[in-house]
Design an enzyme around this catalytic site. Sequence first.
Site, PDB file in Angstrom:
ATOM      1  N   HIS A 124       1.109  -0.812  -0.322  1.00 21.40           N
ATOM      2  CA  HIS A 124      -0.341  -0.294  -0.002  1.00 21.40           C
ATOM      3  C   HIS A 124       1.315   0.696   0.160  1.00 21.40           C
ATOM      4  O   HIS A 124       1.829   1.487   0.264  1.00 21.40           O
ATOM      5  CB  HIS A 124      -0.883   0.156   0.737  1.00 21.40           C
ATOM      6  CG  HIS A 124      -0.386  -0.130   2.846  1.00 21.40           C
ATOM      7  ND1 HIS A 124       0.200  -1.393   3.551  1.00 21.40           N
ATOM      8  CD2 HIS A 124      -0.234   0.441   3.585  1.00 21.40           C
ATOM      9  CE1 HIS A 124       0.408  -1.468   4.303  1.00 21.40           C
ATOM     10  NE2 HIS A 124       1.237   0.091   4.149  1.00 21.40           N
ATOM     11  N   HIS A 178       0.955   5.013   1.257  1.00 16.99           N
ATOM     12  CA  HIS A 178       0.223   6.374   2.789  1.00 16.99           C
ATOM     13  C   HIS A 178      -0.132   7.991   1.165  1.00 16.99           C
ATOM     14  O   HIS A 178       1.308   7.762   0.728  1.00 16.99           O
ATOM     15  CB  HIS A 178       1.268   6.406   3.416  1.00 16.99           C
ATOM     16  CG  HIS A 178       1.025   4.750   3.990  1.00 16.99           C
ATOM     17  ND1 HIS A 178       0.460   5.191   4.959  1.00 16.99           N
ATOM     18  CD2 HIS A 178       2.483   4.043   4.320  1.00 16.99           C
ATOM     19  CE1 HIS A 178       0.693   3.856   5.996  1.00 16.99           C
ATOM     20  NE2 HIS A 178       1.705   3.010   5.059  1.00 16.99           N
TER      21      HIS A 178
END
Length: 136
Positions: free
Chosen positions: A99, A101
């Site tokens: 992922h 941020h």
Amino acid sequence: MPDCIFCQIIEGKLPCAKVYEDDLVISFLDINPVNTGHTLVVPKSHYVSLFDTPPDLLQACIEVSQKVARAVFKGTGASGLNIIQNNFRSAGQLIDHIHFHLVPRNMHDGFFTSWPGKPYPSGELEKTLKKIKAEL
Ligand code: 5GP
Ligand code: ZN
């Protein structure tokens, strides 16, 4: 991946504050934000890190990151934004599903402004460069 929190969010088994979704990528607010509006961009297929994720999926993630980052930046009225992507525990990765941020930033917000960079000892830069290039 059954035990993966992000896979459960993607499958709709756990709730999230969804910002964006397409066929390949989902984006939702981080539950424990560094700053208000801290948003995650996550591929819908389970890969652990930068190293095992296929390049076309990384491209999709970066394109979504750009699109959502613009919205986070404008929507929060931030004056800056970091994109951070952690790989493995020693780099701070807690969720083993890759992922990105998106962290909106403002002056004096208490997050970092610079990291503790230090110059190479004599000869170390050349040695390091050689080792890295040998792996390409
Ligand atoms: P990492 O340390 O793996 O790079 O970041 C994981 C991030 O996921 C953390 O910032 C954490 O707050 C966030 N997070 C963990 N569990 C959940 C959850 O169930 N929902 C949401 N929206 N974010 C989560
Ligand atoms: Zn997963």
